[in-house]
Design a protein around this motif. Structure first.
Motif, PDB file in Angstrom:
ATOM      1  N   MET A   1       8.405  -3.986  -2.278  1.00 17.33           N
ATOM      2  CA  MET A   1       6.958  -3.881  -2.245  1.00 17.33           C
ATOM      3  C   MET A   1       6.560  -2.938  -1.118  1.00 17.33           C
ATOM      4  O   MET A   1       7.065  -3.040  -0.007  1.00 17.33           O
ATOM      5  N   ASP A   2       5.645  -2.044  -1.416  1.00 15.96           N
ATOM      6  CA  ASP A   2       5.117  -1.115  -0.420  1.00 15.96           C
ATOM      7  C   ASP A   2       3.909  -1.782   0.231  1.00 15.96           C
ATOM      8  O   ASP A   2       2.786  -1.703  -0.264  1.00 15.96           O
ATOM      9  N   LEU A   3       4.163  -2.444   1.348  1.00 12.71           N
ATOM     10  CA  LEU A   3       3.151  -3.223   2.065  1.00 12.71           C
ATOM     11  C   LEU A   3       1.942  -2.363   2.437  1.00 12.71           C
ATOM     12  O   LEU A   3       0.794  -2.740   2.185  1.00 12.71           O
ATOM     13  N   GLY A   4       2.202  -1.208   3.037  1.00  6.83           N
ATOM     14  CA  GLY A   4       1.127  -0.333   3.485  1.00  6.83           C
ATOM     15  C   GLY A   4       0.263   0.151   2.338  1.00  6.83           C
ATOM     16  O   GLY A   4      -0.976   0.164   2.429  1.00  6.83           O
ATOM     17  N   LYS A   5       0.902   0.533   1.259  1.00  7.30           N
ATOM     18  CA  LYS A   5       0.158   1.029   0.083  1.00  7.30           C
ATOM     19  C   LYS A   5      -0.740  -0.064  -0.479  1.00  7.30           C
ATOM     20  O   LYS A   5      -1.895   0.188  -0.826  1.00  7.30           O
ATOM     21  N   LYS A   6      -0.213  -1.278  -0.534  1.00  5.79           N
ATOM     22  CA  LYS A   6      -0.991  -2.384  -1.087  1.00  5.79           C
ATOM     23  C   LYS A   6      -2.191  -2.709  -0.192  1.00  5.79           C
ATOM     24  O   LYS A   6      -3.290  -2.964  -0.694  1.00  5.79           O
ATOM     25  N   ILE A   7      -1.998  -2.680   1.127  1.00  8.76           N
ATOM     26  CA  ILE A   7      -3.120  -2.916   2.052  1.00  8.76           C
ATOM     27  C   ILE A   7      -4.170  -1.821   1.867  1.00  8.76           C
ATOM     28  O   ILE A   7      -5.373  -2.099   1.799  1.00  8.76           O
ATOM     29  N   ARG A   8      -3.738  -0.563   1.775  1.00  6.51           N
ATOM     30  CA  ARG A   8      -4.673   0.556   1.584  1.00  6.51           C
ATOM     31  C   ARG A   8      -5.465   0.388   0.290  1.00  6.51           C
ATOM     32  O   ARG A   8      -6.689   0.565   0.265  1.00  6.51           O
ATOM     33  N   GLU A   9      -4.767   0.022  -0.809  1.00  8.12           N
ATOM     34  CA  GLU A   9      -5.448  -0.169  -2.088  1.00  8.12           C
ATOM     35  C   GLU A   9      -6.485  -1.286  -2.006  1.00  8.12           C
ATOM     36  O   GLU A   9      -7.602  -1.146  -2.501  1.00  8.12           O
ATOM     37  N   MET A  10      -6.135  -2.383  -1.348  1.00  8.27           N
ATOM     38  CA  MET A  10      -7.071  -3.497  -1.205  1.00  8.27           C
ATOM     39  C   MET A  10      -8.271  -3.092  -0.355  1.00  8.27           C
ATOM     40  O   MET A  10      -9.413  -3.440  -0.670  1.00  8.27           O
ATOM     41  N   ARG A  11      -8.014  -2.360   0.717  1.00 10.18           N
ATOM     42  CA  ARG A  11      -9.096  -1.898   1.593  1.00 10.18           C
ATOM     43  C   ARG A  11     -10.042  -0.981   0.820  1.00 10.18           C
ATOM     44  O   ARG A  11     -11.263  -1.119   0.888  1.00 10.18           O
ATOM     45  N   ASN A  12      -9.473  -0.051   0.059  1.00  9.66           N
ATOM     46  CA  ASN A  12     -10.293   0.876  -0.726  1.00  9.66           C
ATOM     47  C   ASN A  12     -11.100   0.144  -1.805  1.00  9.66           C
ATOM     48  O   ASN A  12     -12.243   0.502  -2.077  1.00  9.66           O
ATOM     49  N   GLN A  13     -10.503  -0.879  -2.419  1.00 11.92           N
ATOM     50  CA  GLN A  13     -11.216  -1.658  -3.426  1.00 11.92           C
ATOM     51  C   GLN A  13     -12.430  -2.361  -2.824  1.00 11.92           C
ATOM     52  O   GLN A  13     -13.444  -2.544  -3.485  1.00 11.92           O
ATOM     53  N   LYS A  14     -12.314  -2.749  -1.561  1.00 14.47           N
ATOM     54  CA  LYS A  14     -13.426  -3.406  -0.862  1.00 14.47           C
ATOM     55  C   LYS A  14     -14.416  -2.392  -0.297  1.00 14.47           C
ATOM     56  O   LYS A  14     -15.450  -2.768   0.256  1.00 14.47           O
ATOM     57  N   GLY A  15     -14.083  -1.108  -0.381  1.00  8.55           N
ATOM     58  CA  GLY A  15     -14.977  -0.058   0.117  1.00  8.55           C
ATOM     59  C   GLY A  15     -15.059   0.008   1.637  1.00  8.55           C
ATOM     60  O   GLY A  15     -16.087   0.399   2.191  1.00  8.55           O
ATOM     61  N   LEU A  16     -13.965  -0.369   2.273  1.00  8.51           N
ATOM     62  CA  LEU A  16     -13.924  -0.363   3.739  1.00  8.51           C
ATOM     63  C   LEU A  16     -13.174   0.851   4.263  1.00  8.51           C
ATOM     64  O   LEU A  16     -12.208   1.294   3.649  1.00  8.51           O
ATOM     65  N   THR A  17     -13.601   1.341   5.410  1.00 14.11           N
ATOM     66  CA  THR A  17     -12.829   2.374   6.109  1.00 14.11           C
ATOM     67  C   THR A  17     -11.767   1.667   6.937  1.00 14.11           C
ATOM     68  O   THR A  17     -11.827   0.448   7.142  1.00 14.11           O
ATOM     69  N   GLN A  18     -10.818   2.432   7.431  1.00 15.70           N
ATOM     70  CA  GLN A  18      -9.796   1.845   8.314  1.00 15.70           C
ATOM     71  C   GLN A  18     -10.463   1.242   9.542  1.00 15.70           C
ATOM     72  O   GLN A  18     -10.075   0.171  10.007  1.00 15.70           O
ATOM     73  N   GLU A  19     -11.460   1.921  10.058  1.00 15.30           N
ATOM     74  CA  GLU A  19     -12.159   1.448  11.262  1.00 15.30           C
ATOM     75  C   GLU A  19     -12.891   0.129  10.992  1.00 15.30           C
ATOM     76  O   GLU A  19     -12.852  -0.795  11.815  1.00 15.30           O
ATOM     77  N   GLU A  64       4.052 -11.261  -7.404  1.00 14.96           N
ATOM     78  CA  GLU A  64       4.521 -10.120  -8.194  1.00 14.96           C
ATOM     79  C   GLU A  64       3.931 -10.224  -9.588  1.00 14.96           C
ATOM     80  O   GLU A  64       4.156 -11.189 -10.306  1.00 14.96           O
ATOM     81  N   GLU A  65       3.145  -9.258  -9.955  1.00 15.43           N
ATOM     82  CA  GLU A  65       2.572  -9.243 -11.292  1.00 15.43           C
ATOM     83  C   GLU A  65       3.369  -8.281 -12.152  1.00 15.43           C
ATOM     84  O   GLU A  65       3.519  -7.116 -11.817  1.00 15.43           O
ATOM     85  N   THR A  66       3.873  -8.823 -13.237  1.00 18.06           N
ATOM     86  CA  THR A  66       4.600  -7.965 -14.165  1.00 18.06           C
ATOM     87  C   THR A  66       3.591  -7.360 -15.122  1.00 18.06           C
ATOM     88  O   THR A  66       2.639  -8.023 -15.545  1.00 18.06           O
ATOM     89  N   GLU A  67       3.804  -6.127 -15.442  1.00 25.55           N
ATOM     90  CA  GLU A  67       2.891  -5.453 -16.354  1.00 25.55           C
ATOM     91  C   GLU A  67       3.106  -5.991 -17.756  1.00 25.55           C
ATOM     92  O   GLU A  67       4.220  -6.059 -18.255  1.00 25.55           O
TER      93      GLU A  67
END
Length: 177
Positions: A1-19, A64-67
């Protein structure tokens, strides 16, 4: 699992900046950037705080969600041909699903084996020819372009009543074929 990618995707879905995410978790923007780029790994406590700020939790995050397979090709169909009856299972392993669609071809004069009463319902749509649906002592004629539907609580079978073959889509719920 790409931890960083998943956090980034979740943050973007919430419309938040890193800050904005960093402020909610009392972290720095640089730290969030490092996590999202997999330069740094968070402690469990920090990851829990980040996920909480994103409206999630550890259980959801690591699930883990299987497609789910949606489209099936003819190469995946399973066939059984016996005594003038060709069964073509259209969905592999449909027995685990709520319904089981089967394409059936009956040679002239052929019929499906008698099915004993069981729980569930059966539906069909005639694609070619004419068939007779036998439910107990009753016979019902169904031809090309027509559909049939019945509870499967009586002994039943389907007979070809055409000169030539008949084809129909047959769906059973729960799976029974």
């Amino acid at each position: 699992m790409d931890l960083g990618k998943k956090i980034r995707e979740m943050r973007n879905q919430k419309g938040l900046t890193q800050e904005e995410l960093a402020d909610r978790c009392e972290l720095t923007k640089g730290y969030i950037s490092q996590l999202e780029n997999n330069v740094n790994s968070p402690s469990i406590a920090t990851l829990t705080d980040i996920l909480s700020a994103l409206g999630s939790n550890l259980s959801e995050f690591f699930r883990e969600e299987t497609e789910e397979k949606v489209v099936f090709t003819k190469e995946e169909f399973f066939e059984k041909d016996s005594d003038g009856v060709l069964f073509k299972w259209l969905i592999p392993n449909a027995q685990k699903n709520m319904m089981e669609p089967v394409l059936v071809e009956l040679a002239e004069g052929a019929s499906t084996a008698g099915d004993i009463p069981h729980e569930g319902e059966e539906f069909g749509f005639v694609l070619e020819g004419r068939i007779a649906i036998v439910l107990g002592s009753q016979h019902y004629l169904c031809k090309k372009g027509e559909a049939f539907y019945y509870p499967a609580e009586k002994p039943h079978c389907i007979l070809n009543r055409s000169k030539g073959k008949s084809r129909f889509l047959w769906i059973s719920t729960p799976p029974n074929f």
